[in-house]
Motif scaffolding. Structure first.
Motif, PDB file in Angstrom:
ATOM      1  N   HIS A 193       0.814  -1.217   0.000  1.00 54.80           N
ATOM      2  CA  HIS A 193       0.000   0.000   0.000  1.00 54.80           C
ATOM      3  C   HIS A 193       0.852   1.274   0.000  1.00 54.80           C
ATOM      4  CE1 HIS A 193      -3.740  -2.059  -0.293  1.00 54.80           C
ATOM      5  NE2 HIS A 193      -3.199  -2.986   0.480  1.00 54.80           N
ATOM      6  N   THR A 194       2.130   1.164   0.325  1.00 58.24           N
ATOM      7  CA  THR A 194       3.044   2.276   0.078  1.00 58.24           C
ATOM      8  C   THR A 194       3.156   2.466  -1.430  1.00 58.24           C
ATOM      9  OG1 THR A 194       4.285   1.983   2.129  1.00 58.24           O
ATOM     10  CG2 THR A 194       5.435   3.089   0.317  1.00 58.24           C
ATOM     11  N   ALA A 195       3.275   1.358  -2.152  1.00 58.28           N
ATOM     12  CA  ALA A 195       3.339   1.431  -3.620  1.00 58.28           C
ATOM     13  C   ALA A 195       2.063   2.052  -4.173  1.00 58.28           C
ATOM     14  CB  ALA A 195       3.566   0.037  -4.208  1.00 58.28           C
ATOM     15  N   LYS A 196       0.917   1.650  -3.640  1.00 59.42           N
ATOM     16  CA  LYS A 196      -0.350   2.174  -4.147  1.00 59.42           C
ATOM     17  C   LYS A 196      -0.498   3.658  -3.832  1.00 59.42           C
ATOM     18  CE  LYS A 196      -5.015   0.884  -5.062  1.00 59.42           C
ATOM     19  NZ  LYS A 196      -6.078  -0.072  -4.853  1.00 59.42           N
ATOM     20  N   LEU A 197      -0.137   4.056  -2.618  1.00 61.32           N
ATOM     21  CA  LEU A 197      -0.191   5.476  -2.264  1.00 61.32           C
ATOM     22  C   LEU A 197       0.708   6.295  -3.179  1.00 61.32           C
ATOM     23  CD1 LEU A 197      -0.196   5.162   1.602  1.00 61.32           C
ATOM     24  CD2 LEU A 197      -1.838   6.545   0.301  1.00 61.32           C
ATOM     25  N   THR A 198       1.886   5.773  -3.463  1.00 57.99           N
ATOM     26  CA  THR A 198       2.832   6.463  -4.348  1.00 57.99           C
ATOM     27  C   THR A 198       2.232   6.609  -5.739  1.00 57.99           C
ATOM     28  OG1 THR A 198       4.678   5.618  -3.038  1.00 57.99           O
ATOM     29  CG2 THR A 198       5.186   6.381  -5.266  1.00 57.99           C
ATOM     30  N   ALA A 199       1.611   5.535  -6.232  1.00 58.08           N
ATOM     31  CA  ALA A 199       0.982   5.577  -7.558  1.00 58.08           C
ATOM     32  C   ALA A 199      -0.180   6.572  -7.598  1.00 58.08           C
ATOM     33  CB  ALA A 199       0.497   4.182  -7.953  1.00 58.08           C
ATOM     34  N   LEU A 200      -0.856   6.753  -6.464  1.00 57.22           N
ATOM     35  CA  LEU A 200      -1.973   7.703  -6.392  1.00 57.22           C
ATOM     36  C   LEU A 200      -1.503   9.151  -6.228  1.00 57.22           C
ATOM     37  CD1 LEU A 200      -4.471   5.740  -4.107  1.00 57.22           C
ATOM     38  CD2 LEU A 200      -4.788   6.312  -6.537  1.00 57.22           C
ATOM     39  N   GLY A 201      -0.191   9.333  -6.071  1.00 57.16           N
ATOM     40  CA  GLY A 201       0.343  10.679  -5.952  1.00 57.16           C
ATOM     41  C   GLY A 201       0.379  11.228  -4.537  1.00 57.16           C
ATOM     42  N   ALA A 202       0.225  10.364  -3.541  1.00 48.91           N
ATOM     43  CA  ALA A 202       0.345  10.830  -2.152  1.00 48.91           C
ATOM     44  C   ALA A 202       1.777  11.297  -1.935  1.00 48.91           C
ATOM     45  CB  ALA A 202       0.007   9.709  -1.181  1.00 48.91           C
ATOM     46  N   GLY A 203       1.922  12.414  -1.300  1.00 51.00           N
ATOM     47  CA  GLY A 203       3.260  12.949  -1.066  1.00 51.00           C
ATOM     48  C   GLY A 203       4.046  12.092  -0.093  1.00 51.00           C
ATOM     49  N   PRO A 204       5.372  12.183  -0.160  1.00 53.60           N
ATOM     50  CA  PRO A 204       6.213  11.385   0.735  1.00 53.60           C
ATOM     51  C   PRO A 204       5.952  11.677   2.209  1.00 53.60           C
ATOM     52  CG  PRO A 204       7.545  12.932  -0.563  1.00 53.60           C
ATOM     53  CD  PRO A 204       6.152  13.014  -1.078  1.00 53.60           C
ATOM     54  N   GLU A 205       5.512  12.914   2.529  1.00 56.98           N
ATOM     55  CA  GLU A 205       5.222  13.238   3.921  1.00 56.98           C
ATOM     56  C   GLU A 205       3.989  12.495   4.422  1.00 56.98           C
ATOM     57  OE1 GLU A 205       3.064  15.867   1.212  1.00 56.98           O
ATOM     58  OE2 GLU A 205       5.206  15.450   1.327  1.00 56.98           O
ATOM     59  N   VAL A 206       3.002  12.275   3.551  1.00 56.74           N
ATOM     60  CA  VAL A 206       1.807  11.508   3.923  1.00 56.74           C
ATOM     61  C   VAL A 206       2.191  10.046   4.123  1.00 56.74           C
ATOM     62  CG1 VAL A 206      -0.438  10.663   3.093  1.00 56.74           C
ATOM     63  CG2 VAL A 206       0.165  13.081   2.839  1.00 56.74           C
ATOM     64  N   VAL A 207       2.948   9.502   3.189  1.00 54.35           N
ATOM     65  CA  VAL A 207       3.361   8.096   3.279  1.00 54.35           C
ATOM     66  C   VAL A 207       4.195   7.873   4.541  1.00 54.35           C
ATOM     67  CG1 VAL A 207       4.684   6.261   2.161  1.00 54.35           C
ATOM     68  CG2 VAL A 207       3.222   7.764   0.782  1.00 54.35           C
ATOM     69  N   ALA A 208       5.150   8.757   4.798  1.00 52.73           N
ATOM     70  CA  ALA A 208       6.008   8.612   5.983  1.00 52.73           C
ATOM     71  C   ALA A 208       5.189   8.688   7.266  1.00 52.73           C
ATOM     72  CB  ALA A 208       7.104   9.673   5.981  1.00 52.73           C
ATOM     73  N   ALA A 209       4.257   9.625   7.337  1.00 56.34           N
ATOM     74  CA  ALA A 209       3.424   9.754   8.539  1.00 56.34           C
ATOM     75  C   ALA A 209       2.602   8.492   8.771  1.00 56.34           C
ATOM     76  CB  ALA A 209       2.519  10.982   8.427  1.00 56.34           C
ATOM     77  N   LEU A 210       2.036   7.944   7.710  1.00 60.88           N
ATOM     78  CA  LEU A 210       1.268   6.700   7.857  1.00 60.88           C
ATOM     79  C   LEU A 210       2.157   5.559   8.318  1.00 60.88           C
ATOM     80  CD1 LEU A 210      -1.025   6.981   4.736  1.00 60.88           C
ATOM     81  CD2 LEU A 210      -1.811   6.746   7.110  1.00 60.88           C
ATOM     82  N   ARG A 211       3.308   5.415   7.711  1.00 61.67           N
ATOM     83  CA  ARG A 211       4.222   4.328   8.069  1.00 61.67           C
ATOM     84  C   ARG A 211       4.722   4.463   9.510  1.00 61.67           C
ATOM     85  NH1 ARG A 211       6.856   1.534   3.322  1.00 61.67           N
ATOM     86  NH2 ARG A 211       8.506   1.099   4.813  1.00 61.67           N
ATOM     87  N   GLU A 212       4.837   5.712   9.971  1.00 53.90           N
ATOM     88  CA  GLU A 212       5.350   5.968  11.325  1.00 53.90           C
ATOM     89  C   GLU A 212       4.237   6.140  12.357  1.00 53.90           C
ATOM     90  OE1 GLU A 212       7.913   9.341  10.630  1.00 53.90           O
ATOM     91  OE2 GLU A 212       9.098   8.186   9.168  1.00 53.90           O
ATOM     92  N   ARG A 213       2.994   5.955  11.931  1.00 58.95           N
ATOM     93  CA  ARG A 213       1.828   6.043  12.814  1.00 58.95           C
ATOM     94  C   ARG A 213       1.730   7.400  13.510  1.00 58.95           C
ATOM     95  NH1 ARG A 213       1.925   0.246  15.973  1.00 58.95           N
ATOM     96  NH2 ARG A 213       2.807  -0.920  14.255  1.00 58.95           N
ATOM     97  N   ARG A 214       1.928   8.449  12.740  1.00 60.55           N
ATOM     98  CA  ARG A 214       1.810   9.788  13.318  1.00 60.55           C
ATOM     99  C   ARG A 214       0.816  10.613  12.498  1.00 60.55           C
ATOM    100  NH1 ARG A 214       5.226  12.913  10.242  1.00 60.55           N
ATOM    101  NH2 ARG A 214       6.917  11.786   9.235  1.00 60.55           N
TER     102      ARG A 214
END
Length: 181
Positions: free
Chosen positions: A86-107
């Protein structure tokens, strides 16, 4: 239960009831994901998850909101395969790296609307669905609807099934997703 109880099935070794589903996933993805190969041990679970996932994908929640819910489930249940996928999917959807990082880090997410779906998902889980009026109103204040609230329940159910099964089977991250692990 030992992880070896869940082999990486092929179309030839899988239970007959799982083969058509596995072939369809392979055709769609271009490869057979390890998670699918292992879930094929239970054709019923594999089929149920894919049907529930398709139903969740057809909801009125927008794609980024759905992915926020999925990543909230994936990180909350420590499903490394789901996090990569789902990191791959978020990236494909154009989610910014700050959104992906926050989700992965639970913040907290930098986007208030996406943060609202994350907070609401966590509240639904924490209260076993018995969210109070203020929690529901806070979710709806960001443009979400009562229908979306129930769609969150669908997403939680779907990705509880997936994350727990992937952890039980010890599904590895596929080489195609290694960059997102």
């Amino acid at each position: 239960m030992p992880i070896s109880a869940f082999p990486d099935h092929t179309l030839e070794s899988a239970p007959a009831a799982a083969r058509r589903t596995m072939a369809a996933v392979t055709a769609k993805q271009g490869y057979l994901p390890s998670a699918v190969a292992r879930l094929a041990t239970s054709p019923e679970l594999l089929d149920s998850f894919l049907k529930a996932s398709a139903a969740f994908e057809s909801t009125t929640l927008d794609p980024l909101s759905r992915e926020v819910l999925i990543m909230t489930m994936a990180t909350g249940n420590d499903c490394h395969v789901c996090v990569a996928m789902h990191t791959a999917k978020l990236t494909a959807l154009g989610a910014g790296p700050e959104v992906v990082a926050a989700l992965r880090e639970r913040r907290a997410l930098p986007d208030e609307r996406l943060q609202a779906v994350r907070v609401f998902t966590l509240a639904v889980i924490a209260t076993a669905g018995a969210v109070d009026d203020a929690t529901l109103q806070a979710f709806q204040a960001h443009g979400y609807t009562a229908r979306n609230a129930l769609e969150v329940v669908l997403g939680i159910g779907t990705y509880t099934m997936s994350t727990l099964a992937n952890r039980m089977t010890g599904a590895p991250v596929d080489p195609q997703l290694a960059a997102f692990a």
